[in-house]
Design a protein around this motif. Structure first.
Motif, PDB file in Angstrom:
ATOM      1  N   LYS A  46       0.973  -1.333  -0.043  1.00 19.62           N
ATOM      2  CA  LYS A  46      -0.172  -0.153  -0.089  1.00 19.62           C
ATOM      3  C   LYS A  46       0.951   1.226  -0.084  1.00 19.62           C
ATOM      4  O   LYS A  46       0.466   2.263  -0.744  1.00 19.62           O
ATOM      5  CB  LYS A  46      -0.937  -0.045   1.343  1.00 19.62           C
ATOM      6  N   ASP A  67       2.176   2.067  -3.442  1.00 12.24           N
ATOM      7  CA  ASP A  67       0.941   2.426  -4.234  1.00 12.24           C
ATOM      8  C   ASP A  67       0.896   3.922  -4.020  1.00 12.24           C
ATOM      9  O   ASP A  67       0.838   4.685  -4.854  1.00 12.24           O
ATOM     10  CB  ASP A  67      -0.269   1.768  -3.926  1.00 12.24           C
ATOM     11  N   GLU A  68       1.110   4.296  -2.639  1.00 21.38           N
ATOM     12  CA  GLU A  68       0.863   5.678  -2.416  1.00 21.38           C
ATOM     13  C   GLU A  68       1.915   6.701  -2.969  1.00 21.38           C
ATOM     14  O   GLU A  68       1.960   7.758  -3.372  1.00 21.38           O
ATOM     15  CB  GLU A  68       0.840   5.923  -0.892  1.00 21.38           C
TER      16      GLU A  68
END
Length: 232
Positions: A222, A225-226
């Motif tokens: 995650k 992804d950020e």
């Protein structure tokens, strides 16, 4: 005559110290310069007696004929980036890998480590382990993060203590991240504690199998992804 000799010796000593200072600074960068100079003083100028040490020393791991330093010099290190990112971050989540993991770790005799390195300890250990090759990467955002750790079977006492930990390496720069996980491509590593060592915790290849930490990798996928790194 004696005074002249002493002056020459003093000048030589200063020149030698200056050369060593420049060499260390150019290798590890400013972030780790001060601690590295202390380590040099401990190891080279006032070395401690390690004759009774029982901890396994693995500063330079040789694999397929290459040291870690050699691997970082590989010009093709960042090739096949998508494949390497997938294998490192996503492959453990495939059904095949999960099935193997479940079968492999049905044994519940492992003991979770209450005493373990922090993320900062682990990052410093990897900087030293890489001989300074990831120093610039760390200064630009590369991070070493730890998950679940377990007490290692070879731990002897408080001064010779070892844990095996889940490790994930992340960062905002795709090229530098791929280069790093190409060299440090395992999901778990050993960290051993030396009370008399400047950095206390050191890292080496794992000597004990431990369960894969899915939550650690889910969290850091995650994070990637950020920062705009999409793993296909």
């Amino acid at each position: 005559m004696i005074k002249n000799i002493l002056k020459v010796l003093l000048l030589f000593t200063l020149l030698l110290f200056g050369w060593v200072t420049w060499k260390i600074y150019s290798t590890v960068g400013w972030t780790n310069f001060k601690s590295t100079m202390k380590h040099f003083a401990q190891e080279k100028i006032l070395p401690r007696d390690k004759s009774n040490d029982t901890t396994i020393q693995n500063d330079t791991i040789i694999s397929a004929g290459n040291t870690i330093v050699d691997k970082f010099q590989d010009q093709n290190l960042s090739d096949n980036s998508n494949e390497k990112l997938y294998y490192y971050f996503k492959e453990p989540f495939t059904n095949e890998s999960k099935a193997l993991e479940k079968e492999k770790y049905s044994n519940k005799s492992l003991k979770k480590a209450e005493r373990k390195p922090t993320n900062e300890d682990a990052q410093q250990a990897f900087i030293i382990y890489s001989k300074g090759n990831i120093t610039d990467f760390v200064e630009r955002g590369l991070q070493v993060r730890l998950g679940k750790c377990y007490e290692n079977e070879v731990s002897i006492d408080e001064k010779n203590y070892r844990v095996t930990c889940n490790v994930v390496i992340v960062g905002p720069n795709v090229d530098e991240l791929v280069k790093t996980i190409s060299v440090f491509n395992n999901n778990t590593y050993d960290f051993y504690y030396e009370e008399d060592d400047l950095w206390k915790w050191n890292v080496t290849e794992e000597t004990m199998n431990i369960p894969f930490d899915y939550s650690l990798y889910e969290e850091n996928i995650k994070f990637l992804d950020e920062v705009g790194i999409v793993i296909k």
